[in-house]
Design an enzyme around this catalytic site. Structure first.
Site, PDB file in Angstrom:
ATOM      1  N   GLU A  28     -45.772  22.267  73.802  1.00  0.00           N
ATOM      2  CA  GLU A  28     -45.359  20.878  73.657  1.00  0.00           C
ATOM      3  C   GLU A  28     -45.680  20.117  74.948  1.00  0.00           C
ATOM      4  O   GLU A  28     -45.421  20.587  76.048  1.00  0.00           O
ATOM      5  CB  GLU A  28     -43.857  20.798  73.390  1.00  0.00           C
ATOM      6  N   ASN A  30     -48.742  19.371  75.758  1.00  0.00           N
ATOM      7  CA  ASN A  30     -50.154  19.661  76.019  1.00  0.00           C
ATOM      8  C   ASN A  30     -50.934  19.177  74.814  1.00  0.00           C
ATOM      9  O   ASN A  30     -50.950  19.825  73.757  1.00  0.00           O
ATOM     10  CB  ASN A  30     -50.336  21.166  76.232  1.00  0.00           C
ATOM     11  N   ALA A  32     -54.133  18.842  74.006  1.00  0.00           N
ATOM     12  CA  ALA A  32     -55.228  19.659  73.462  1.00  0.00           C
ATOM     13  C   ALA A  32     -54.687  20.863  72.701  1.00  0.00           C
ATOM     14  O   ALA A  32     -55.196  21.220  71.631  1.00  0.00           O
ATOM     15  CB  ALA A  32     -56.150  20.113  74.589  1.00  0.00           C
ATOM     16  N   SER A  33     -53.670  21.489  73.250  1.00  0.00           N
ATOM     17  CA  SER A  33     -53.077  22.649  72.585  1.00  0.00           C
ATOM     18  C   SER A  33     -52.544  22.273  71.211  1.00  0.00           C
ATOM     19  O   SER A  33     -52.791  22.970  70.216  1.00  0.00           O
ATOM     20  CB  SER A  33     -51.950  23.227  73.447  1.00  0.00           C
ATOM     21  N   ASN A 115     -50.891  29.054  86.517  1.00  0.00           N
ATOM     22  CA  ASN A 115     -49.461  29.171  86.236  1.00  0.00           C
ATOM     23  C   ASN A 115     -48.898  30.534  86.611  1.00  0.00           C
ATOM     24  O   ASN A 115     -47.699  30.778  86.425  1.00  0.00           O
ATOM     25  CB  ASN A 115     -49.191  28.956  84.743  1.00  0.00           C
ATOM     26  N   ARG A 143     -44.616  31.746  77.333  1.00  0.00           N
ATOM     27  CA  ARG A 143     -45.004  31.983  78.718  1.00  0.00           C
ATOM     28  C   ARG A 143     -43.881  32.647  79.519  1.00  0.00           C
ATOM     29  O   ARG A 143     -44.138  33.316  80.520  1.00  0.00           O
ATOM     30  CB  ARG A 143     -45.444  30.686  79.379  1.00  0.00           C
ATOM     31  N   GLU A 179     -43.512  26.425  87.400  1.00  0.00           N
ATOM     32  CA  GLU A 179     -44.799  26.532  86.719  1.00  0.00           C
ATOM     33  C   GLU A 179     -45.926  26.989  87.642  1.00  0.00           C
ATOM     34  O   GLU A 179     -47.101  26.878  87.304  1.00  0.00           O
ATOM     35  CB  GLU A 179     -45.156  25.186  86.086  1.00  0.00           C
ATOM     36  N   ARG A 219     -41.483  20.143  83.270  1.00  0.00           N
ATOM     37  CA  ARG A 219     -41.332  21.595  83.331  1.00  0.00           C
ATOM     38  C   ARG A 219     -40.915  22.114  84.701  1.00  0.00           C
ATOM     39  O   ARG A 219     -40.281  23.154  84.810  1.00  0.00           O
ATOM     40  CB  ARG A 219     -42.657  22.260  82.928  1.00  0.00           C
ATOM     41  N   HIS A 255     -48.745  19.212  83.590  1.00  0.00           N
ATOM     42  CA  HIS A 255     -48.734  19.780  84.942  1.00  0.00           C
ATOM     43  C   HIS A 255     -49.423  18.811  85.888  1.00  0.00           C
ATOM     44  O   HIS A 255     -50.311  18.048  85.484  1.00  0.00           O
ATOM     45  CB  HIS A 255     -49.492  21.116  84.992  1.00  0.00           C
ATOM     46  N   ASP A 257     -51.683  19.513  87.959  1.00  0.00           N
ATOM     47  CA  ASP A 257     -53.118  19.769  88.094  1.00  0.00           C
ATOM     48  C   ASP A 257     -53.926  19.159  86.958  1.00  0.00           C
ATOM     49  O   ASP A 257     -55.150  19.321  86.908  1.00  0.00           O
ATOM     50  CB  ASP A 257     -53.416  21.268  88.244  1.00  0.00           C
ATOM     51  N   CYS A 373     -57.212  25.562  85.607  1.00  0.00           N
ATOM     52  CA  CYS A 373     -56.153  26.381  84.998  1.00  0.00           C
ATOM     53  C   CYS A 373     -56.494  27.863  85.068  1.00  0.00           C
ATOM     54  O   CYS A 373     -55.602  28.710  85.111  1.00  0.00           O
ATOM     55  CB  CYS A 373     -55.958  26.000  83.532  1.00  0.00           C
TER      56      CYS A 373
END
Length: 449
Positions: A28, A30, A32-33, A115, A143, A179, A219, A255, A257, A373
């Site tokens: 959640e 993200n 693209a995911s 991560n 994760r 994270e 996060r 994130h 990054d 990543c």
């Protein structure tokens, strides 16, 4: 800046993509995911794309390392959650009764080793050793299964106690949501010099009145960031804490990054990345002390939406043997006109960044992970590099051996229905058992113990 080490370099340790790489839309926040959930994945292609990027950096003269993936499917987690019987019975029951749990316990998300942990080099720490703290990743169940095995893999990779210190991950509670390096950036002059470590956080766990996003979760907590800094023995003069802009978290910047990246004396960031950019930069410049290139991308140049879709900032900035810096970008940046135009202009500006190299990491990008990543950055002296488990450093021969290993063990395609196949458990464990021999890791997985 004080000098503690000489002849230091930054080594990129990339995560090998695991045999169960699939698209489950588990993350959640993200974009693209979520948008590629339930697509058919190619574990073999994903692993080879990652290896190809590693080899390219190796060929550029960058020391490149390898980190092993997690054991998946995580049969231990499924049994802990009440599924019983043989592996086949456990998988079938989970598939029918709790498909989301099955997806989570098959996730190959450890491929995104940004991560995996937070790393502080010896130049920064009070005891002059490299410190590692695995991220607890409490915000996402799939994760949160990783930290113990991550710690085992890190200890087997950085296995010399004279040089490396390994901490237990922070308490498994969302108040200390951590994270890892995805919210951590280190700036320095040369890599051997004392640096400034930037901890970016999304919220205050113990003060709900502070700004925080409203749509997607923040996060990383400031409490977690400060705990890691204490564990690593960092001084106040070497640390900067900055809050991520809640508005960009709600736009899919899960994130830091995804919206900022740094290397040596370059901080490359978007105009909307931080909550109070001016205050942050003033503190950073004061503590950094030397020449700092703060390269800001304006919203009018590249929108946040384009940053998220192309991962302009989830690129690697590396220092080449020549001293020039290069950006390692996904092909998505090349194919987006505004992002490509910006990068074409960037290399002409008065900054150390003079090259851009584009790579196909589409299997990772579809799950929300760009080139940055896929790697954990570790600044080390030559002596420390020599103290690393040498089988975990990429060579031409190791590259060929790992490609052969992937060809032997990985499936060309994987769908959600395939996750209930008990043969996948055997395939994965066989592959990982062989990998621990290739990388000389010993018994880092539960099935080996």
């Amino acid at each position: 800046m004080n000098t503690k080490l000489v002849n230091s370099k930054e080594v990129n340790f990339d995560g090998l993509v695991g045999p169960t790489h699939n698209y489950a839309g588990l993350s959640e926040g993200n974009v693209a995911s979520l948008s590629n959930a339930n697509d058919t994945s190619s574990p073999k292609q994903a692993a080879k794309q990652g290896l190809k990027k590693m080899k390219a950096l190796h060929d550029m003269g960058v020391t490149q390392g390898i980190l092993a993936p997690q054991e998946r499917p995580d049969m231990y987690a499924l049994r802990r959650l009440g599924f019983t019987g043989t592996d086949a019975q456990v998988l079938e029951a989970a598939y029918k009764q709790a498909p989301a749990l099955l997806s989570a316990c098959c996730s190959a998300s450890s491929m995104w080793t940004a991560n995996a942990a937070t790393v502080s080099p010896a130049a920064d720490t009070a005891d002059g050793k490299v410190h590692f703290t695995p991220a607890n990743l409490t915000n996402k169940f799939h994760r949160s299964l990783e930290p113990d095995t991550t710690g085992n893999i890190l200890k087997a990779t950085f296995n010399d106690e004279n040089h490396f210190i390994h901490h237990q991950h922070l308490p498994d509670n969302d108040h200390f949501g951590d994270e890892g390096a995805a919210n951590h950036t280190r700036l320095c002059g040369d890599y051997h010099e004392v640096g400034v470590e930037i901890f970016t956080f999304g919220r205050y766990a113990f003060n709900r009145n502070k700004p925080m996003p409203s749509k997607f979760p923040a996060r990383q907590t400031i409490e977690a960031s400060k705990a890691v800094a204490r564990l690593h023995g960092l001084s106040d003069a070497q640390t900067v804490y900055v809050q991520q802009n809640p508005g960009v978290i709600d736009q899919g910047v899960f994130h830091n990054d995804v919206i900022a990246v740094g290397n040596q004396n370059v901080l490359f960031y978007h105009q909307e990345a931080f909550l109070d950019t001016e205050l942050f930069l003033n503190e950073l410049r004061t503590k950094f002390g030397g020449e700092l290139h703060a390269v800001e991308v304006k919203t009018e140049q590249v929108s946040v939406a384009d940053c998220v879709s192309t991962y302009l900032f989830n690129t690697q900035i590396i220092t080449l043997p020549s001293g020039e810096m290069a950006i390692i970008a996904p092909m998505h940046c090349h194919d987006n006109p505004s992002v490509k135009a910006y990068l074409d202009e960037l290399v002409t500006l008065n900054t150390p960044i003079k090259q851009v190299h584009y790579f196909d990491v589409n299997e990772s990008m579809k799950n929300g992970g760009g080139p940055a990543c896929l790697r954990l950055r570790v600044a080390m002296s030559e002596q420390e590099v020599n103290a690393v488990n040498q089988q975990c450093l990429l060579t031409d021969a190791k590259f060929a051996e790992l490609n052969t290993w992937v060809d032997k063990h990985y499936r060309d395609q994987l769908t959600f229905d395939d996750l209930r196949d008990p043969v996948l458990v055997t395939e994965s464990r066989t592959a990982l058992d062989e990998l621990t021999q290739i990388l000389a890791l010993g018994s880092v997985y539960r099935f080996q113990q």
